[in-house]
Scaffold this active site. Sequence first.
Site, mmCIF file in Angstrom:
data_model
loop_
_atom_site.group_PDB
_atom_site.id
_atom_site.type_symbol
_atom_site.label_atom_id
_atom_site.label_comp_id
_atom_site.label_asym_id
_atom_site.label_seq_id
_atom_site.Cartn_x
_atom_site.Cartn_y
_atom_site.Cartn_z
ATOM 1 N N CYS A 199 -11.939 -7.192 21.202
ATOM 2 C CA CYS A 199 -13.193 -6.478 20.969
ATOM 3 C C CYS A 199 -14.329 -6.981 21.848
ATOM 4 O O CYS A 199 -15.087 -6.194 22.427
ATOM 5 C CB CYS A 199 -13.596 -6.576 19.491
ATOM 6 S SG CYS A 199 -13.560 -8.257 18.825
ATOM 7 N N SER A 259 -17.322 -8.964 10.672
ATOM 8 C CA SER A 259 -16.333 -7.890 10.518
ATOM 9 C C SER A 259 -15.166 -8.083 11.469
ATOM 10 O O SER A 259 -14.070 -7.567 11.234
ATOM 11 C CB SER A 259 -16.979 -6.524 10.765
ATOM 12 O OG SER A 259 -17.592 -6.461 12.038
ATOM 13 N N SER A 297 0.808 -1.228 0.000
ATOM 14 C CA SER A 297 0.000 0.000 0.000
ATOM 15 C C SER A 297 0.835 1.269 0.000
ATOM 16 O O SER A 297 0.285 2.380 -0.090
ATOM 17 C CB SER A 297 -0.923 0.016 1.228
ATOM 18 O OG SER A 297 -1.828 -1.053 1.203
ATOM 19 N N HIS A 334 -20.881 -6.938 17.740
ATOM 20 C CA HIS A 334 -20.941 -8.176 18.515
ATOM 21 C C HIS A 334 -22.054 -8.096 19.560
ATOM 22 O O HIS A 334 -22.315 -7.034 20.126
ATOM 23 C CB HIS A 334 -19.622 -8.418 19.248
ATOM 24 C CG HIS A 334 -18.466 -8.732 18.347
ATOM 25 N ND1 HIS A 334 -18.601 -9.075 17.026
ATOM 26 C CD2 HIS A 334 -17.112 -8.771 18.608
ATOM 27 C CE1 HIS A 334 -17.402 -9.310 16.508
ATOM 28 N NE2 HIS A 334 -16.490 -9.129 17.454
#
Length: 341
Positions: free
Chosen positions: A133, A163, A41, A246
């Site tokens: 998360c 995700s 990138s 979630h």
Amino acid sequence: MKKYNIAVVGATGMVGTKFLEVLEEKKLPVENYYLFASAKSAGKVINFMNKDHVVIELTDDNIKALKGKCDIALFSAGGATSARFAPVFAQMGTVVIDNSAQWRMHDDVPLVVPEVNPQDIDWHHNIIANPNCSTIQAMLALKPLHDKYGLKRVVYSTYQAVSGAGVAGYNDLLEGLKAFVNNEEYKTKKFPYQIANNCIPHIDVFLDNGYTKEEMKMVWETKKILGDQSIKVTATTVRVPVLNSHSESINLEFNKPATLEGIIEALKGQEHLVIVDDVKNNIYPMPIDSTGHDEVFVGRIRMDDTVDSGCNLWVCADNIRKGAASNAVQIAEYMINHNKI
């Protein structure tokens, strides 16, 4: 007002781009941003904060070129990359806030949810870990209840969006749904089985004890963040066909007698925790509603009459925002606002 310099490592990935989105919203007192990514990138131009930024290749030389010019580095580039390059930033005085699992359980690295244990920031050695998360969102609900009643046992059952597995996981659901509707075959790129119209009780690798690493992360991290190794914690983590946010069913057992009214009162006092609980009108947290928000939502609050003192909670949060990017940026914001950088 003092101005700071922030690097974003992994700036072109799913969480990295969310870092940029959240930073743009926060408008921190920042002089310069440096966007890093892999060689693939490097050279890409990203318009951010009304300015074109050329993506810098993540190399030792390019990092060291910023010595004395970079205060904070937000990392979301995977554990191996963090293990390799976070110390390079740290050794030149930059505070790394890392989103991978690489540093979370190191004894000399704070594991921080700003609304829960900001005091742990004080003992960092230039690396601070962002929790998993699924752990982050649970902490906002558990912290006030642990403070008030003392947690004896925690049972997590998670329903985790695709995700959380990155772009490949996201695509597995979208492309899998298209194939399912059209009665076609789709070979998954990320998951071991199709996720469309399915649930997979398998996140991360299986360990020798029969639990997955994702499940054990929640066990280890809960105890570290709350600073209490005596809490008994167990977890089952499941990938579900939801794009983002979630959900968690959390069963708690307390050391002290608790009432429903007292539990709700404690939860109301927790910063960035929103109670959504009106079952008579079918109102409760759902992933579709928590997506795009930094708050954590809790509902289905009810006593568990199978134990002397306990309750059940249902918790939803955006795993890419609060569960990753926003929590890391909040750590940086806290350090800036409290002159800890």
